[in-house]
Design a protein around this motif. Structure first.
Motif, short mmCIF file in Angstrom:
data_model
loop_
_atom_site.label_atom_id
_atom_site.label_comp_id
_atom_site.label_asym_id
_atom_site.label_seq_id
_atom_site.Cartn_x
_atom_site.Cartn_y
_atom_site.Cartn_z
N ASP A 372 0.82 -1.21 0.00
CA ASP A 372 0.00 0.00 0.00
C ASP A 372 0.86 1.26 0.00
OD1 ASP A 372 -2.42 -1.35 -0.08
OD2 ASP A 372 -2.62 -1.42 2.11
N GLU A 373 1.99 1.22 0.70
CA GLU A 373 2.86 2.40 0.71
C GLU A 373 3.48 2.64 -0.67
OE1 GLU A 373 4.58 2.74 5.25
OE2 GLU A 373 5.44 1.20 3.94
N VAL A 374 3.89 1.57 -1.33
CA VAL A 374 4.48 1.73 -2.67
C VAL A 374 3.46 2.33 -3.63
CG1 VAL A 374 5.47 0.54 -4.66
CG2 VAL A 374 6.14 -0.14 -2.35
N THR A 375 2.25 1.80 -3.63
CA THR A 375 1.24 2.33 -4.55
C THR A 375 0.85 3.75 -4.19
OG1 THR A 375 -0.49 1.24 -3.23
CG2 THR A 375 0.32 0.06 -5.16
N ALA A 376 0.76 4.06 -2.90
CA ALA A 376 0.43 5.43 -2.51
C ALA A 376 1.55 6.39 -2.86
CB ALA A 376 0.14 5.48 -1.00
N ASP A 377 2.79 5.96 -2.68
CA ASP A 377 3.93 6.82 -3.02
C ASP A 377 4.02 7.03 -4.53
OD1 ASP A 377 4.56 7.08 -0.37
OD2 ASP A 377 6.17 5.58 -0.40
N LEU A 378 3.73 5.99 -5.29
CA LEU A 378 3.73 6.15 -6.75
C LEU A 378 2.63 7.11 -7.18
CD1 LEU A 378 4.77 5.44 -9.55
CD2 LEU A 378 3.33 3.40 -9.52
N ALA A 379 1.46 7.00 -6.57
CA ALA A 379 0.37 7.93 -6.88
C ALA A 379 0.79 9.37 -6.58
CB ALA A 379 -0.87 7.56 -6.08
N ARG A 380 1.47 9.57 -5.46
CA ARG A 380 1.95 10.92 -5.13
C ARG A 380 3.00 11.40 -6.13
NH1 ARG A 380 0.78 9.41 0.28
NH2 ARG A 380 2.73 8.22 0.49
N ALA A 381 3.83 10.49 -6.59
CA ALA A 381 4.85 10.87 -7.58
C ALA A 381 4.21 11.32 -8.89
CB ALA A 381 5.80 9.70 -7.83
N VAL A 382 3.17 10.60 -9.31
CA VAL A 382 2.45 11.00 -10.52
C VAL A 382 1.77 12.35 -10.30
CG1 VAL A 382 0.59 10.42 -12.12
CG2 VAL A 382 2.14 8.63 -11.31
N ASP A 383 1.11 12.50 -9.15
CA ASP A 383 0.47 13.78 -8.83
C ASP A 383 1.48 14.92 -8.81
OD1 ASP A 383 -2.23 13.34 -8.71
OD2 ASP A 383 -2.25 12.82 -6.58
N GLY A 384 2.64 14.67 -8.24
CA GLY A 384 3.67 15.71 -8.21
C GLY A 384 4.18 16.07 -9.59
N LEU A 385 4.35 15.05 -10.42
CA LEU A 385 4.82 15.29 -11.79
C LEU A 385 3.82 16.10 -12.58
CD1 LEU A 385 6.93 14.56 -14.04
CD2 LEU A 385 5.48 12.57 -14.53
N LEU A 386 2.53 15.83 -12.37
CA LEU A 386 1.47 16.43 -13.19
C LEU A 386 0.69 17.50 -12.43
CD1 LEU A 386 0.12 13.14 -14.83
CD2 LEU A 386 1.85 14.72 -15.73
N GLY A 387 1.21 17.92 -11.28
CA GLY A 387 0.48 18.89 -10.47
C GLY A 387 0.32 20.24 -11.13
N ASP A 388 1.31 20.65 -11.91
CA ASP A 388 1.22 21.90 -12.67
C ASP A 388 0.57 21.61 -14.01
OD1 ASP A 388 2.20 24.80 -13.20
OD2 ASP A 388 2.96 23.64 -14.90
N ASP A 389 -0.55 22.29 -14.30
CA ASP A 389 -1.30 21.98 -15.52
C ASP A 389 -0.50 22.21 -16.79
OD1 ASP A 389 -3.39 21.22 -13.95
OD2 ASP A 389 -4.79 22.78 -14.61
N ALA A 390 0.33 23.24 -16.81
CA ALA A 390 1.12 23.50 -18.01
C ALA A 390 2.09 22.34 -18.27
CB ALA A 390 1.88 24.81 -17.87
#
Length: 564
Positions: A372-390
Motif C-alpha cells: 500500500d505504501e508503494v502504490t500510494a507513493d507512486l500515486a503521489r509521484a504522478v500527482d507531483g509530476l502532473l500537479g502543474d497543468d502547463a
C-alpha cells in the motif's frame, strides 16, 4: 543517361551518413544525424519554428497534391485533431486497378539501380523530411494528440532515425552477397570449369504500409524505408485519423525519386473515404507482396492468417509488465515510473501496464515499504509530476480517440483506485481531452482480477498487482509474455538472484528488458541504432525494429551464371 550525374551526386552526398549508420548498428553506440532540439533547425534549407508552423497552416483546408498520382478518382479526408482543430486537408483517392500497375512499372529500373544508389535516394528523402521537421511536428501533433515537443522529437528525428536504421540494415543485407564472382573448379589435367556469376537482389513486389493513429511516422518509416531500400515499390495506407504526416512523406519521396530519374510512382498514397476500410482489400491483392502493420491484435492476426501472398510484419498489442522487487533508489524509481506512466497519456505500445509488487512489501534505501505504501507513493509521484497543468499538458498531450477515454473511465470500476484520473484543461486548445493516469490496485491471487490485468488496456491505465512472492511475480511475468506478449519488461531489484530470475524469463520468452531505470532513460523509450523495439519472439510483434530479419526477406538474390 541524364540521371547518372544525379546518382553520383546523391551517393557522394550521403555515403558518409550511410557509413556512420552502418557503424552505429554494428557497435550499438549512441549516434543520430537528426537534431532533437527545435532550435537546431533553420539553416541550410531547413525550416525554423515559424516557417514550419506557417507551412503546416498552409496545408489546412487545402488539397495535398501528389504530382499526378495515377488513378485519382476523388479527393477525400476528414481528419479532426485531438486538440479540436478540423484539418480540412484532402488527399487523392486512388482506383487501385490503375495505381498498382503504375507502381509496378517503375520497379525494374529501381531494382537495377543497386543497393548503394537506392540507399542514397532514401537518405535524400529522409534529409528533406528532416529539413521540414517543424512542419511534420505540427502534423503529427494534430493527428496523434502528442504534445508538441514529443511530436517534434518522436515524430521527427526519432522517426527519421528509425527510417535510416532500416536503410542501413537493408544495405548491409543486400551487399552481404557480392554483385559478381568468378568461379573456377579445377579439373586435374584438363582445363578448369570456369563460370562468371552475377547476383542481383530483386524485390518481392509492392510493399504495403498500414499506418497507425498514435505514431504515424515513427511506426511507419521502418517498413517504408526497408521496402524501398530493398527495391520494392511502397503503397502507404495511413490511418484515416492520421493521414497528413504520411501524405507529406509520400509527396517528398515522389519528388526525390523523380529528380533522381526514377518513377515517382514507386511511392504512392492510398487514402480512403470515411468508412471505406480498404486495408483488407489491399492486403489480399496479389500485387501486394510485403505488409507492415502496427495496430490491434485482432487485425494483425487477420493479416497473418489471410494475406498469404505477402510477407507480413506486425506489431500488435501486448501487456507490458514491471516487477518491483527492491531498490536502492526509491525516489528515483518512483520518479521514473511516474514519467513512464504519464508520457503521452500512456498511449504507447511500450507503456508499462502491470506493476507486480509483493503484497508483503519491498526493501528500499528508505527502509521497508508495504504494498500500500508503494502504490500510494507512486500515486503521489504522478500527482507531483502532473500537479502543474502547463507541465501536465506538455507531458500528457491529448487522448487520441473516444475508445481510450472510455477505457480510462471504466478502469476505475475494476478495483480499488490508488490514483484517480483528473481532467486537465488545455488553455490553447480548450476542446482537447486531457486526462491524468489512473492506477488501480488488483490482487494477483484473485481470479476475478485476472481478466483486467491479463488484457491490454491501452491508454493511461495501470494496475498495481499484489503478488505473494518473487517466484509468483516471475511466474506471472512469464505467463503474461507467453500468452499476451510484451513490447517491454522492466524490473527493479537490488538482489542478484532476483535479477537473474527475471532475466532468464525474458531470454526464454523473447522480451526486451530494462533493469533499475531511475534517471532520464525510461522503459517505454528506445533509441534507434542501439535498442531493439520489440523482439519478434512473443505475441506482441512478429518482427523487431530493426534487425537483419526485418529487411532480409523483402528481397531475394537471383543468380545468373554464364560460361566464361
Amino acid at each position: 543517361m541524364a540521371a547518372e550525374p544525379t546518382a553520383h551526386e546523391l551517393i557522394a552526398k550521403h555515403r558518409s551518413t550511410l557509413d556512420q549508420a552502418l557503424e552505429a548498428i554494428r557497435t550499438r553506440a549512441y549516434w543520430s544525424p537528426h537534431p532533437e532540439h527545435p532550435k537546431a533547425y533553420g539553416e541550410h534549407g531547413s525550416l525554423d519554428a515559424a516557417a514550419g508552423k506557417a507551412a503546416f497552416d498552409a496545408l489546412l483546408g487545402n488539397r495535398l497534391d501528389l504530382t499526378d498520382q495515377p488513378g485519382t478518382d476523388d479527393w477525400v479526408g476528414e481528419e479532426v485533431s485531438p486538440y479540436g482543430i478540423e484539418l480540412g486537408v484532402t488527399y487523392p483517392h486512388a482506383d487501385l486497378d490503375v495505381l498498382l500497375p503504375a507502381m509496378k512499372a517503375g520497379q525494374p529500373a529501381w531494382r537495377d539501380a543497386g543497393p548503394e544508389l537506392r540507399a542514397a535516394v532514401c537518405l535524400e528523402i529522409l534529409k528533406r523530411i528532416s529539413d521540414r521537421t517543424h512542419q511534420f511536428a505540427h502534423a503529427v501533433m494534430h493527428t496523434s494528440g502528442q504534445a508538441f515537443m514529443m511530436a517534434f522529437q518522436a515524430g521527427g528525428p526519432h522517426a527519421q532515425d528509425r527510417g535510416l536504421e532500416a536503410v542501413a540494415y537493408a544495405y548491409a543485407e543486400q551487399v552481404r552477397t557480392p554483385g559478381t564472382a568468378e568461379w573456377s573448379k579445377p579439373q586435374g589435367k584438363r582445363d578448369p570449369l570456369v563460370l562468371t556469376k552475377q547476383f542481383t537482389p530483386v524485390p518481392r513486389g509492392i510493399g504495403l504500409v498500414i499506418g497507425c493513429n498514435t505514431f504515424p511516422t515513427w511506426n511507419g518509416y521502418p517498413g517504408l524505408f526497408a521496402s524501398l531500400a530493398t527495391g520494392n515499390a511502397v503503397l502507404v495506407k495511413p490511418h484515416p485519423r492520421a493521414v497528413l504526416p504520411l501524405a507529406l512523406t509520400v509527396r517528398i519521396a515522389r519528388d526525390v525519386l523523380a529528380e533522381a530519374g526514377f518513377d515517382p510512382n514507386l511511392v504512392a498514397l492510398a487514402a480512403e473515404r470515411p468508412g471505406e476500410g480498404i486495408a483488407k482489400t489491399l492486403a489480399t491483392r496479389p500485387e501486394i507482396k510485403i505488409i507492415d502493420y502496427t495496430g490491434s491484435t485482432a487485425f494483425g492476426d487477420w493479416l497473418e492468417a489471410n494475406a498469404r501472398q505477402a510477407q507480413v510484419y506486425t506489431e500488435k498489442a501486448g501487456v507490458n509488465t514491471v516487477i518491483v522487487h527492491s531498490t536502492d533508489d526509491y525516489k528515483g524509481m518512483l520518479s521514473n515510473l511516474a514519467f513512464s506512466l504519464s508520457l503521452y497519456s500512456g498511449q504507447m505500445c511500450t507503456t508499462p501496464q502491470n506493476l507486480l509488487i509483493p503484497r508483503d512489501g519491498i526493501r528500499t534505501d528508505e527502509g521497508p515499504k508495504t504494498f500500500d505504501e508503494v502504490t500510494a507513493d507512486l500515486a503521489r509521484a504522478v500527482d507531483g509530476l502532473l500537479g502543474d497543468d502547463a507541465r501536465a499538458n506538455a507531458l500528457l498531450g491529448a487522448i487520441v480517440n473516444p475508445d481510450v477515454k472510455a477505457r480510462l473511465e471504466a478502469a476505475a470500476g475494476l478495483g480499488e483506485v490508488a490514483l484517480a484520473s483528473r481532467e486537465i484543461t488545455n488553455p490553447e486548445f480548450p476542446d482537447a481531452v486531457v486526462r491524468t493516469p489512473v492506477i488501480v490496485k488488483l490482487d494477483g491471487a484473485k481470479p476475478d482480477d485476472e481478466a483486467a490485468y491479463m488484457s491490454e488496456c491501452f491508454g493511461p491505465v495501470s494496475f498495481a498487482v499484489a503478488v505473494d512472492s518473487l517466484d509468483d511475480a516471475v511466474g506471472l511475468l512469464r505467463r503474461t509474455v507467453r500468452e499476451k506478449g510484451a513490447m517491454t519488461v522492466g524490473a527493479y531489484t537490488a538482489d542478484a538472484e532476483a535479477e537473474r530470475a527475471v532475466e532468464e524469463v525474458c531470454l526464454e520468452e523473447s522480451a526486451q528488458l530494462s533493469f533499475n531505470l531511475t534517471s532520464g532513460v525510461y522503459v517505454n523509450q528506445t533509441a534507434a541504432f542501439s535498442d531493439f523495439h520489440g523482439s519478434g519472439g512473443n505475441p506482441a510483434a512478429n518482427a523487431a525494429l530493426c534487425d537483419g530479419a526485418f529487411v532480409a526477406n523483402r528481397f531475394r538474390v537471383v543468380e545468373v551464371r554464364r560460361q566464361a
